[in-house]
Design a protein around this motif. Sequence first.
Motif, PDB file in Angstrom:
ATOM      1  N   PHE A 194      73.563   0.736 -26.006  1.00  0.00           N
ATOM      2  CA  PHE A 194      72.744   0.171 -27.358  1.00  0.00           C
ATOM      3  C   PHE A 194      73.918   0.359 -28.435  1.00  0.00           C
ATOM      4  O   PHE A 194      74.260   1.371 -28.396  1.00  0.00           O
ATOM      5  N   THR A 195      73.064  -0.305 -28.990  1.00  0.00           N
ATOM      6  CA  THR A 195      73.172  -0.153 -30.479  1.00  0.00           C
ATOM      7  C   THR A 195      73.311   0.521 -31.759  1.00  0.00           C
ATOM      8  O   THR A 195      71.510   0.466 -31.704  1.00  0.00           O
ATOM      9  N   SER A 196      73.344   1.927 -32.475  1.00  0.00           N
ATOM     10  CA  SER A 196      72.020   2.696 -33.106  1.00  0.00           C
ATOM     11  C   SER A 196      72.528   1.412 -34.273  1.00  0.00           C
ATOM     12  O   SER A 196      72.129   0.981 -34.395  1.00  0.00           O
ATOM     13  N   ALA A 221      62.642   4.703 -27.653  1.00  0.00           N
ATOM     14  CA  ALA A 221      62.397   5.356 -27.675  1.00  0.00           C
ATOM     15  C   ALA A 221      63.735   6.164 -27.034  1.00  0.00           C
ATOM     16  O   ALA A 221      63.529   7.459 -28.010  1.00  0.00           O
ATOM     17  N   VAL A 222      64.768   5.948 -26.913  1.00  0.00           N
ATOM     18  CA  VAL A 222      66.026   6.042 -26.945  1.00  0.00           C
ATOM     19  C   VAL A 222      67.153   6.518 -28.055  1.00  0.00           C
ATOM     20  O   VAL A 222      67.046   7.493 -28.297  1.00  0.00           O
ATOM     21  N   LYS A 223      66.622   5.239 -29.192  1.00  0.00           N
ATOM     22  CA  LYS A 223      67.504   5.925 -30.645  1.00  0.00           C
ATOM     23  C   LYS A 223      66.486   6.658 -30.847  1.00  0.00           C
ATOM     24  O   LYS A 223      67.355   7.399 -31.592  1.00  0.00           O
ATOM     25  N   LYS A 224      65.060   7.163 -30.510  1.00  0.00           N
ATOM     26  CA  LYS A 224      64.609   8.900 -31.196  1.00  0.00           C
ATOM     27  C   LYS A 224      65.917  10.095 -31.161  1.00  0.00           C
ATOM     28  O   LYS A 224      65.806  10.872 -31.721  1.00  0.00           O
ATOM     29  N   PHE A 225      66.518   9.521 -29.713  1.00  0.00           N
ATOM     30  CA  PHE A 225      67.109  10.428 -29.391  1.00  0.00           C
ATOM     31  C   PHE A 225      68.937  10.726 -30.267  1.00  0.00           C
ATOM     32  O   PHE A 225      69.879  11.164 -29.835  1.00  0.00           O
ATOM     33  N   THR A 226      69.247   9.606 -31.320  1.00  0.00           N
ATOM     34  CA  THR A 226      69.934   8.663 -31.557  1.00  0.00           C
ATOM     35  C   THR A 226      71.126   9.585 -33.164  1.00  0.00           C
ATOM     36  O   THR A 226      69.880  10.025 -33.346  1.00  0.00           O
TER      37      THR A 226
END
Length: 142
Positions: A73-75, A137-142
Amino acid sequence: MATGVTASDEVSTSFASFKLQKAPFNLRYLIYEIKDKKTITIEKQGARDKTFEDLVYELPENDCRYALIDLEFTSADDRPTSKLVLLTWNPDTAKIRSKMLYSGSKEALKGALNGVGIHLNATDHSELDFETAILPAVKKFT
């Protein structure tokens, strides 16, 4: 809750190659099932050109599964990135016994997949929507 379920050796060895994208595990995702209420095994593999939507399509409608996906994905700062995500699919329509078995056996799989930092749970298809549920949810970890 300990269920006595263990991850097969194949789960651990394939994960080492999967996270480095080494053949034959240069894949997009792996779907795991619990065989005979004893062992977590690889049920399906998604080729590198598959998408998250392909993974969702392969999950059974009325039974539980685990899935490991290399999610690209794109951050927030516009750079391409990827994360390994462990998804527990525990649909509301599954049998109670199956839901309890998968919920109670997740730690065994997490132990075999050492290094996966993002663990998501889904109980219906709205929680599998990429844009509204998974990606935020995944972007919370970037």
